[in-house]
Design an enzyme around this catalytic site. Structure first.
Site, PDB file in Angstrom:
ATOM      1  N   TYR A 142       0.831  -1.210   0.000  1.00  0.00           N
ATOM      2  CA  TYR A 142       0.000   0.000   0.000  1.00  0.00           C
ATOM      3  C   TYR A 142       0.864   1.259   0.000  1.00  0.00           C
ATOM      4  CZ  TYR A 142      -4.682  -1.926   0.836  1.00  0.00           C
ATOM      5  OH  TYR A 142      -5.892  -2.546   0.704  1.00  0.00           O
ATOM      6  N   LYS A 189       2.988 -15.062   3.714  1.00  0.00           N
ATOM      7  CA  LYS A 189       3.302 -15.888   2.537  1.00  0.00           C
ATOM      8  C   LYS A 189       4.808 -16.102   2.568  1.00  0.00           C
ATOM      9  CE  LYS A 189       2.169 -17.985  -1.335  1.00  0.00           C
ATOM     10  NZ  LYS A 189       1.367 -19.212  -1.384  1.00  0.00           N
ATOM     11  N   ASP A 245      -6.725  -6.839   4.176  1.00  0.00           N
ATOM     12  CA  ASP A 245      -7.805  -6.211   3.407  1.00  0.00           C
ATOM     13  C   ASP A 245      -8.668  -7.298   2.774  1.00  0.00           C
ATOM     14  OD1 ASP A 245      -9.234  -4.130   2.066  1.00  0.00           O
ATOM     15  OD2 ASP A 245      -8.104  -4.608   0.234  1.00  0.00           O
TER      16      ASP A 245
END
Ligand code: IPM
Ligand code: MG
Length: 362
Positions: A142, A189, A245
């Site tokens: 972001y 991840k 999100d």
């Protein structure tokens, strides 16, 4: 108690739903003798239209000076289909999160029993679910560097995390887990991404200071699957900005609708409270939006920013009672039975106020 609250209604259904969040605050203030004063400011598409800037300086100044912020939504269809737009409503929201240091976004997945049938998931899978998401809010792709090649054919967004950023949100999540069911699942991840490997390393180190909390690490793809397979297995979920999100939109279906989920963004200073839903332009101005997420955001504000637990609980109980008596907005209408009494935004907000009055002590 005296508190000054800044209301930022924003775009689309934002103004319709925040009207009811504010009305509930006013009613609670009157009943308990708190002096809540209000101011209003622009952000998003409405701010671009009025000033050319999605986060005008005046809004930021007011935001820094108040005790808490009640926010609606930002966004407009016109930008969604125009990837070349340089100025976008969402930039206002991202900038205010950064400027106010709102690095922790708390998204509780609270399940009202009455809404078990409003979800597309089976009631027996859902019953008993109670999850608190900690979504990191001021880092990740972001806010990492964005690039576009001169020929415009290559683009990148840098996924970047610093140790201190992971540490401070993870600490908040561990503390919360300690006061809840003592389970924390950190989602990343790390099998592919270096930023996730740092994330996991930091969480592993911190976990040693919380031996009473059962810590688990899960890859985002697996977490997305487990969340609908067996949501009850989660207590506190800690994750990065982008993963959070996506996962919380998915998790909203556990609660029946995006229209039910509230969130609290906290960090260095003023708390910022908002529904997780967006501006929903398709239903804006039609008195159809669900005001409950905004009202629940107010409950979070009272509890987290002002420490007013009893008042917050009164709001949640009023909503519970409203739902028990069968009142629904369209998004949470019971699809299996005829028993829902479908109300518009205003009538639903009014119902919650009525139940609040009814439950008043005197
Ligand atoms: C949210 C929203 C925002 C985000 C958008 C409007 C920028 O989806 O708060 O979840 O992506 O953080
Ligand atoms: Mg979102």
């Amino acid at each position: 108690m005296k508190k000054h609250i800044l209301v930022i209604p924003g775009d689309g259904i934002g103004p319709e739903v925040t009207t009811w969040g504010k009305a509930v605050l006013e009613q609670i203030g009157t009943e308990y003798g708190h002096k809540f004063t209000f101011d209003e400011a622009l952000m998003g598409h409405v701010a671009i239209e009025a000033t050319g800037n999605p986060l005008p300086d005046e809004t930021l100044t007011k935001a820094k000076a108040c005790d808490a912020i009640l926010f609606g939504a930002v966004g407009h269809a016109k930008y969604d289909n125009d990837p070349s737009a340089k100025v976008r409503p969402e930039q206002g929201l991202l900038k205010i999160r950064k400027e106010l240091g709102l690095y922790a976004n708390l998204r509780p997945i609270m399940l009202f029993d009455e809404l078990l049938d409003a979800s597309s998931l089976k009631p027996e899978v859902l019953r008993g679910t109670d999850i608190l998401f900690f979504r990191e809010l001021t880092g990740d792709v972001y806010f990492g560097e964005k690039k576009r090649s001169d020929d415009r054919n290559t683009a990148s967004d840098l996924m970047i995390y610093h140790r201190y950023e992971v540490e401070r949100i993870a600490t908040k999540a561990f503390e919360a887990a300690r006061s809840r069911n003592k389970r924390l699942c950190s989602v990343d991840k790390a099998n592919v991404l270096e930023a996730s490997r740092l994330w996991r390393e930091v969480v592993q180190e911190l976990a040693q200071q919380y031996p009473d909390v059962e810590t688990e690490h899960m890859f985002i793809d697996n977490a997305a699957m487990q969340l609908v397979k067996n949501p009850k297995k989660f207590d506190v979920v800690l994750t990065a900005n982008l993963f959070g999100d996506i996962l919380t939109d998915e998790a909203s279906q556990i609660a029946g609708s995006m229209g039910m989920l509230a969130s609290a963004s906290i960090g260095d200073g003023t708390g910022f409270f908002e529904p997780i839903h967006g501006s929903a332009h398709d239903i804006a101005g039609q008195n159809k939006a669900n005001p409950l997420a905004s009202i629940l955001s107010v409950a979070l504000m009272l509890e987290i920013s002002f420490g007013l637990k009893e008042e917050a609980q009164r709001i949640t109980s009023a909503i519970d009672q409203t739902l028990k008596d069968g009142y629904r907005t369209g998004d949470i209408a019971d699809i299996h039975t005829e028993k829902s009494k479908i109300l518009g935004t205003d009538a639903m907000g009014q119902k919650v106020l009525e139940y609040l009055s009814k439950s008043a002590k005197n």
